[in-house]
Scaffold this motif. Structure first.
Motif, PDB file in Angstrom:
ATOM      1  N   GLU A   1      67.295  85.937  43.549  1.00 19.31           N
ATOM      2  CA  GLU A   1      67.142  84.535  44.476  1.00 19.31           C
ATOM      3  C   GLU A   1      65.567  84.352  44.466  1.00 19.31           C
ATOM      4  O   GLU A   1      65.067  85.348  44.959  1.00 19.31           O
ATOM      5  N   ARG A   2      65.522  82.635  44.896  1.00 21.27           N
ATOM      6  CA  ARG A   2      64.172  82.617  45.431  1.00 21.27           C
ATOM      7  C   ARG A   2      63.268  83.272  46.635  1.00 21.27           C
ATOM      8  O   ARG A   2      62.137  83.616  47.096  1.00 21.27           O
ATOM      9  N   ASP A   3      64.434  83.720  47.451  1.00 22.60           N
ATOM     10  CA  ASP A   3      64.007  84.296  48.906  1.00 22.60           C
ATOM     11  C   ASP A   3      63.174  85.681  48.677  1.00 22.60           C
ATOM     12  O   ASP A   3      62.817  86.599  50.243  1.00 22.60           O
ATOM     13  N   LEU A   4      63.987  86.384  47.862  1.00 26.57           N
ATOM     14  CA  LEU A   4      63.257  87.595  47.276  1.00 26.57           C
ATOM     15  C   LEU A   4      62.244  87.625  46.557  1.00 26.57           C
ATOM     16  O   LEU A   4      61.722  88.736  46.657  1.00 26.57           O
ATOM     17  N   ILE A   5      61.286  87.106  46.363  1.00 33.34           N
ATOM     18  CA  ILE A   5      60.585  86.908  45.649  1.00 33.34           C
ATOM     19  C   ILE A   5      59.768  86.163  46.731  1.00 33.34           C
ATOM     20  O   ILE A   5      59.169  85.587  47.255  1.00 33.34           O
ATOM     21  N   ARG A   6      57.800  86.304  46.710  1.00 39.60           N
ATOM     22  CA  ARG A   6      56.403  86.609  47.011  1.00 39.60           C
ATOM     23  C   ARG A   6      56.034  86.025  46.290  1.00 39.60           C
ATOM     24  O   ARG A   6      55.243  86.989  45.347  1.00 39.60           O
ATOM     25  N   LYS A   7      54.939  84.982  46.086  1.00 40.76           N
ATOM     26  CA  LYS A   7      53.959  84.772  45.659  1.00 40.76           C
ATOM     27  C   LYS A   7      53.308  86.089  45.779  1.00 40.76           C
ATOM     28  O   LYS A   7      52.731  85.834  46.880  1.00 40.76           O
ATOM     29  N   PHE A   8      52.611  85.694  45.031  1.00 39.84           N
ATOM     30  CA  PHE A   8      51.007  87.293  44.854  1.00 39.84           C
ATOM     31  C   PHE A   8      49.626  86.349  45.448  1.00 39.84           C
ATOM     32  O   PHE A   8      49.411  85.761  44.427  1.00 39.84           O
ATOM     33  N   VAL A   9      50.080  85.897  46.632  1.00 38.79           N
ATOM     34  CA  VAL A   9      48.668  84.819  46.724  1.00 38.79           C
ATOM     35  C   VAL A   9      47.721  85.474  48.059  1.00 38.79           C
ATOM     36  O   VAL A   9      48.750  85.578  49.265  1.00 38.79           O
ATOM     37  N   GLN A  10      46.576  86.509  48.180  1.00 37.32           N
ATOM     38  CA  GLN A  10      46.289  86.868  49.265  1.00 37.32           C
ATOM     39  C   GLN A  10      45.348  86.097  50.232  1.00 37.32           C
ATOM     40  O   GLN A  10      44.563  84.684  49.088  1.00 37.32           O
TER      41      GLN A  10
ATOM     42  N   PHE B   1      58.111  91.427  44.539  1.00 38.82           N
ATOM     43  CA  PHE B   1      59.805  91.422  44.177  1.00 38.82           C
ATOM     44  C   PHE B   1      60.428  92.234  45.239  1.00 38.82           C
ATOM     45  O   PHE B   1      59.791  93.572  45.286  1.00 38.82           O
ATOM     46  N   ASN B   2      61.438  91.443  46.309  1.00 38.30           N
ATOM     47  CA  ASN B   2      61.641  92.427  47.297  1.00 38.30           C
ATOM     48  C   ASN B   2      63.080  93.614  46.628  1.00 38.30           C
ATOM     49  O   ASN B   2      64.457  93.049  46.808  1.00 38.30           O
ATOM     50  N   ASP B   3      62.676  94.727  46.352  1.00 35.67           N
ATOM     51  CA  ASP B   3      62.885  95.611  46.255  1.00 35.67           C
ATOM     52  C   ASP B   3      64.633  95.961  47.268  1.00 35.67           C
ATOM     53  O   ASP B   3      65.016  96.677  45.954  1.00 35.67           O
ATOM     54  N   TYR B   4      64.093  96.524  48.544  1.00 40.75           N
ATOM     55  CA  TYR B   4      65.132  96.889  49.250  1.00 40.75           C
ATOM     56  C   TYR B   4      64.558  95.867  50.249  1.00 40.75           C
ATOM     57  O   TYR B   4      64.340  95.987  51.209  1.00 40.75           O
ATOM     58  N   SER B   5      65.581  94.768  50.505  1.00 37.20           N
ATOM     59  CA  SER B   5      65.371  93.907  51.863  1.00 37.20           C
ATOM     60  C   SER B   5      66.356  94.572  52.851  1.00 37.20           C
ATOM     61  O   SER B   5      67.070  94.875  53.082  1.00 37.20           O
ATOM     62  N   HIS B   6      65.752  94.864  54.028  1.00 36.28           N
ATOM     63  CA  HIS B   6      65.497  95.418  55.029  1.00 36.28           C
ATOM     64  C   HIS B   6      64.470  94.084  56.307  1.00 36.28           C
ATOM     65  O   HIS B   6      63.333  93.888  55.687  1.00 36.28           O
ATOM     66  N   ASN B   7      65.453  93.932  56.871  1.00 36.44           N
ATOM     67  CA  ASN B   7      64.664  92.925  58.092  1.00 36.44           C
ATOM     68  C   ASN B   7      63.266  93.468  58.575  1.00 36.44           C
ATOM     69  O   ASN B   7      61.807  93.030  58.635  1.00 36.44           O
ATOM     70  N   TRP B   8      62.942  94.862  59.092  1.00 37.15           N
ATOM     71  CA  TRP B   8      62.197  95.917  59.271  1.00 37.15           C
ATOM     72  C   TRP B   8      61.399  96.414  57.768  1.00 37.15           C
ATOM     73  O   TRP B   8      59.925  96.926  57.756  1.00 37.15           O
ATOM     74  N   TYR B   9      62.461  97.515  57.471  1.00 39.27           N
ATOM     75  CA  TYR B   9      61.680  98.439  56.732  1.00 39.27           C
ATOM     76  C   TYR B   9      61.979  98.191  55.016  1.00 39.27           C
ATOM     77  O   TYR B   9      62.058  99.206  54.095  1.00 39.27           O
ATOM     78  N   GLY B  10      61.925  96.917  54.188  1.00 39.96           N
ATOM     79  CA  GLY B  10      62.369  96.966  53.120  1.00 39.96           C
ATOM     80  C   GLY B  10      60.722  97.058  52.315  1.00 39.96           C
ATOM     81  O   GLY B  10      59.491  96.679  53.463  1.00 39.96           O
ATOM     82  N   THR B  11      61.002  96.940  50.851  1.00 40.91           N
ATOM     83  CA  THR B  11      59.524  97.694  50.058  1.00 40.91           C
ATOM     84  C   THR B  11      59.789  96.392  48.875  1.00 40.91           C
ATOM     85  O   THR B  11      61.113  95.725  48.791  1.00 40.91           O
ATOM     86  N   TRP B  12      58.515  96.235  48.226  1.00 39.89           N
ATOM     87  CA  TRP B  12      58.068  95.248  47.510  1.00 39.89           C
ATOM     88  C   TRP B  12      57.342  96.012  46.797  1.00 39.89           C
ATOM     89  O   TRP B  12      56.823  96.543  46.728  1.00 39.89           O
ATOM     90  N   LEU B  13      58.131  95.711  45.092  1.00 43.87           N
ATOM     91  CA  LEU B  13      57.061  96.075  44.224  1.00 43.87           C
ATOM     92  C   LEU B  13      56.392  94.935  43.231  1.00 43.87           C
ATOM     93  O   LEU B  13      56.938  93.884  43.047  1.00 43.87           O
ATOM     94  N   PRO B  14      55.457  95.075  42.690  1.00 44.16           N
ATOM     95  CA  PRO B  14      54.821  94.039  42.153  1.00 44.16           C
ATOM     96  C   PRO B  14      55.118  94.373  40.699  1.00 44.16           C
ATOM     97  O   PRO B  14      55.670  94.957  40.326  1.00 44.16           O
TER      98      PRO B  14
ATOM     99  N   ALA C   1      53.035 105.212  42.306  1.00 43.43           N
ATOM    100  CA  ALA C   1      53.519 103.348  41.801  1.00 43.43           C
ATOM    101  C   ALA C   1      53.835 102.762  42.843  1.00 43.43           C
ATOM    102  O   ALA C   1      53.421 103.306  43.777  1.00 43.43           O
ATOM    103  N   GLU C   2      52.991 101.553  42.466  1.00 40.51           N
ATOM    104  CA  GLU C   2      52.403 100.970  43.660  1.00 40.51           C
ATOM    105  C   GLU C   2      53.367 100.060  44.338  1.00 40.51           C
ATOM    106  O   GLU C   2      54.879  99.758  43.783  1.00 40.51           O
ATOM    107  N   VAL C   3      54.111  99.901  45.926  1.00 40.04           N
ATOM    108  CA  VAL C   3      54.622 100.112  46.231  1.00 40.04           C
ATOM    109  C   VAL C   3      54.240  99.218  47.802  1.00 40.04           C
ATOM    110  O   VAL C   3      53.526  99.389  48.193  1.00 40.04           O
ATOM    111  N   TRP C   4      54.201  97.911  48.298  1.00 40.12           N
ATOM    112  CA  TRP C   4      54.175  97.275  49.304  1.00 40.12           C
ATOM    113  C   TRP C   4      55.853  97.204  50.185  1.00 40.12           C
ATOM    114  O   TRP C   4      56.026  96.779  49.830  1.00 40.12           O
ATOM    115  N   HIS C   5      54.586  97.495  51.839  1.00 39.23           N
ATOM    116  CA  HIS C   5      55.851  98.012  52.869  1.00 39.23           C
ATOM    117  C   HIS C   5      55.293  97.062  53.408  1.00 39.23           C
ATOM    118  O   HIS C   5      54.688  96.399  53.868  1.00 39.23           O
ATOM    119  N   GLN C   6      56.488  96.387  54.465  1.00 38.04           N
ATOM    120  CA  GLN C   6      56.535  95.301  55.579  1.00 38.04           C
ATOM    121  C   GLN C   6      55.426  95.908  56.730  1.00 38.04           C
ATOM    122  O   GLN C   6      56.397  97.592  57.203  1.00 38.04           O
TER     123      GLN C   6
END
Length: 289
Positions: A87-96, A48-61, A117-122
């Motif tokens: 919104e759907r655009d703020l969600i990414r299926k977890f498929v590696q 889930f795109n917790d902090y939405s930004h073109n470059w510096y966004g962060t995503w949470l599982p 805590a687990e955080v995913w960075h762009q």
């Protein structure tokens, strides 16, 4: 190096202002075809795109708790708590990915925060190492690189639903552009249109380039890359009224209603002319000095 008075422009501002010559108005509209992404079933693992930004966004599982017609989702976060109305655009299926990443790929990179805590960075791939690891750059850390394994990566962008299509063709582009010009100009204005497109392997490039000229009043150039990008460049020599009457009120509604899944990305308007400065007609008779 010394700076002296004669290096400055000492021409009076009023003379610069009165010396300008407005010749035309220009508008540039950039579009993208944004096909919907496939729906995500309940309990499916996501980011889930917790902090939405073109470059510096962060995503949470997390996992999908519920959804409403692939429109809004409720996400149960891995660290606890529920986010509603996502919104759907703020969600990414977890498929590696099972295939290797390439230099330049935009990815999400797993990292922990201050509380572990687990955080995913762009970020992006800067090198693929011989041992199967990757050198990556987090966009929020412009000057540093890290080495990660494939399990710590996932593509940032998700492919659209393969069952959806915009049905966009050069003929449809010609149709909506012709309709826009016909709605704006009276019948006595002659509009000529030229279409350049690839019809054989001897020509380079996909998509189409359409040039429309409305006598001495306006020229429109529409450039489509054959995939998802469309640029429309409008040059109007009629300066007595704002260009928005055509670009915003006529062309834009025609394009958005006539081409499925088309979205406006940017819209800029500016005057064109000669002189040290160039302003629009609405500004020429209004200055403060």
């Amino acid at each position: 190096k010394f700076v002296t008075n004669d290096m400055y422009d000492i021409e009076p501002s009023i003379e610069q202002w009165l010396g300008q010559e407005l010749l035309a108005q220009q508008a540039i509209l950039q579009f993208e075809i944004k096909l919907p992404k496939p729906s995500i079933p309940d309990k499916h693992r996501v980011l889930f795109n917790d902090y939405s930004h073109n470059w510096y966004g962060t995503w949470l599982p997390g996992r999908v708790k519920s959804s409403s017609n692939n429109d809004l989702y409720s996400i149960a976060l891995k660290g606890g708590g529920v986010r509603e109305g996502i919104e759907r655009d703020l969600i990414r299926k977890f498929v590696q990915s099972t295939t290797p990443y390439k230099f330049g790929d935009r990815v999400l990179i797993q990292r922990g925060d201050d509380n572990n805590a687990e955080v995913w960075h762009q970020g992006s791939i800067t090198a693929a190492n011989d041992d199967g690891t990757y050198k990556v750059r987090l966009f929020q850390d412009s000057y540093g690189e890290s080495v990660v394994t494939q399990d710590e990566l996932i593509h940032q962008f998700e492919a659209p639903d393969p069952n959806e299509s915009s049905g966009f063709t050069s003929e449809k582009l010609k149709t909506v552009l012709s309709k826009s010009l016909a709605d704006f100009f009276p019948d006595h204005v002659n509009v000529k249109m030229l279409v350049f497109e690839r019809k054989s392997d001897s020509l380079v490039g996909d998509g189409a380039l359409i040039v429309a000229v409305a006598e001495q009043e306006m020229m429109v150039v529409a450039s489509w890359d054959g995939r998802i990008h469309l640029d429309v460049n409008i040059l109007s020599f009629y300066n007595n009224q704002p260009l928005g009457g055509f670009s915003k009120e006529t062309l834009l509604p025609q394009f958005l209603s006539g081409i499925p899944y088309l979205a406006l990305v940017s819209h800029d308007e500016q005057p064109r002319g000669a002189g040290r400065i160039v302003n629009g007609m609405e500004d020429l008779n209004s200055f403060w000095f």
